[in-house]
Design an enzyme around this catalytic site. Structure first.
Site, mmCIF file in Angstrom:
data_model
loop_
_atom_site.group_PDB
_atom_site.id
_atom_site.type_symbol
_atom_site.label_atom_id
_atom_site.label_comp_id
_atom_site.label_asym_id
_atom_site.label_seq_id
_atom_site.Cartn_x
_atom_site.Cartn_y
_atom_site.Cartn_z
ATOM 1 N N HIS A 41 3.805 -3.041 0.330
ATOM 2 C CA HIS A 41 2.529 -3.535 0.829
ATOM 3 C C HIS A 41 2.678 -3.842 2.311
ATOM 4 O O HIS A 41 3.789 -4.067 2.808
ATOM 5 C CB HIS A 41 2.123 -4.802 0.051
ATOM 6 C CG HIS A 41 0.817 -5.391 0.483
ATOM 7 N ND1 HIS A 41 -0.377 -4.715 0.365
ATOM 8 C CD2 HIS A 41 0.517 -6.594 1.046
ATOM 9 C CE1 HIS A 41 -1.361 -5.491 0.811
ATOM 10 N NE2 HIS A 41 -0.840 -6.619 1.245
ATOM 11 N N CYS A 85 -3.831 -0.659 1.516
ATOM 12 C CA CYS A 85 -3.274 -1.674 2.417
ATOM 13 C C CYS A 85 -2.803 -1.147 3.753
ATOM 14 O O CYS A 85 -3.128 -1.717 4.810
ATOM 15 C CB CYS A 85 -2.150 -2.439 1.726
ATOM 16 S SG CYS A 85 -0.679 -1.427 1.331
ATOM 17 N N ASP A 133 -4.985 -10.623 5.304
ATOM 18 C CA ASP A 133 -4.795 -9.453 4.457
ATOM 19 C C ASP A 133 -6.159 -8.940 4.020
ATOM 20 O O ASP A 133 -6.873 -9.615 3.280
ATOM 21 C CB ASP A 133 -3.945 -9.827 3.239
ATOM 22 C CG ASP A 133 -3.326 -8.610 2.564
ATOM 23 O OD1 ASP A 133 -3.958 -7.537 2.612
ATOM 24 O OD2 ASP A 133 -2.228 -8.732 2.003
#
Length: 267
Positions: free
Chosen positions: A105, A67, A119
């Site tokens: 995250h 991420c 995302d």
């Protein structure tokens, strides 16, 4: 940043406008072209959270990442294209409903006429931008997403009724994620050190490679095969993910052809 090279990596032309339609195309193409993977953790490669290092890895070396890497570089690209894009920290919900640690995250928020969540670094997640001000369920190829108010101005993001993560309201620089990226890539308690995965969505589902286990989901039907031999594994990385690996990643004490199952964030 060499924007032309980054766009070529995604297989898209220079956009005519920094609008929602372009944003949707960029997210779709990024997910399809750049895999979610944690190979660096098991190749002994450091995770460097600078735009220069991430560009070298993701664009020039045609790798993926997790991420902080994927969304960190994607946010930088969006800013180069004229978007008001920022990184936001999130806490991932565990299977028991509790929250993971802060900065667990990183996701991207883009301000247009209203804020939008993107995302490209969570494994299975929305393929299209999500309205952060939306009150109704938002349909996506991955399922129905719902954004709910949470304490202190944060928001909870749910997929098909199941909480995924709690997103902070405040923006953060990429450097804020360096300590947690180090923990994620080194701690024996991190699922990234205990699992090996490389995954991306396809037009019909998803393809994932974990060690020698190749999993393809087509129209919600899961197909699993165990590859035999290092050459077959290398070929799978090249064919399915466009990655040429000089050596294969392995878990500590494991043979690459007997790697365990997937990261829990993936189907």
């Amino acid at each position: 940043m060499d924007v032309d090279a980054y766009l070529a990596r995604l297989g898209v032309a220079w956009p005519a406008a920094a609008d929602l339609a372009t944003l949707r195309t960029l997210q779709e193409r990024h997910l399809a072209a750049v895999p979610f993977e944690n190979l660096s953790v098991h190749l002994g490669e450091p995770i460097e959270l600078t735009e220069e290092a991430l560009f070298t890895k993701i664009v020039e070396r045609r790798r993926g990442g997790f991420c902080y890497e994927l969304n960190g570089l994607f946010a930088a690209l969006l800013r180069e294209l004229g978007y008001d894009a920022s990184l936001h920290a999130a806490q991932v919900f565990r299977p028991d409903g509790s929250l993971g640690p802060p900065l667990d995250h990183a996701a991207v928020v883009v301000e247009l006429d209203e804020p939008w969540l993107l995302d490209v670094g969570f494994g299975r997640f929305a393929r299209h931008p999500l309205r952060l001000s939306g009150v109704d369920a938002q349909a996506d190829p991955e399922g129905d997403f719902l954004v709910l108010d949470a304490p202190y101005g944060d928001v909870d993001v749910l997929l098909d009724g199941k909480p995924q993560y709690r997103l902070e309201h405040r923006p953060r620089p990429l450097s804020d994620f360096v300590p947690m990226a180090w923990w994620q890539s080194t701690s024996p308690e991190s699922h990234f050190t205990r699992s090996l995965t490389c995954s991306r969505p396809t037009s019909q589902g998803r393809v994932t490679l974990s060690g020698a286990k190749l999993i393809e989901t087509v129209d919600d039907v899961r197909h699993e095969v165990r590859l035999t031999g290092d050459d077959a594994v290398r070929t799978a990385y090249r064919v399915y993910f466009g990655m040429v690996l000089q050596r294969l990643p392995t878990l500590p004490g494991e043979n690459p052809l007997t790697s365990p199952s997937l990261s829990p964030t993936l189907p």
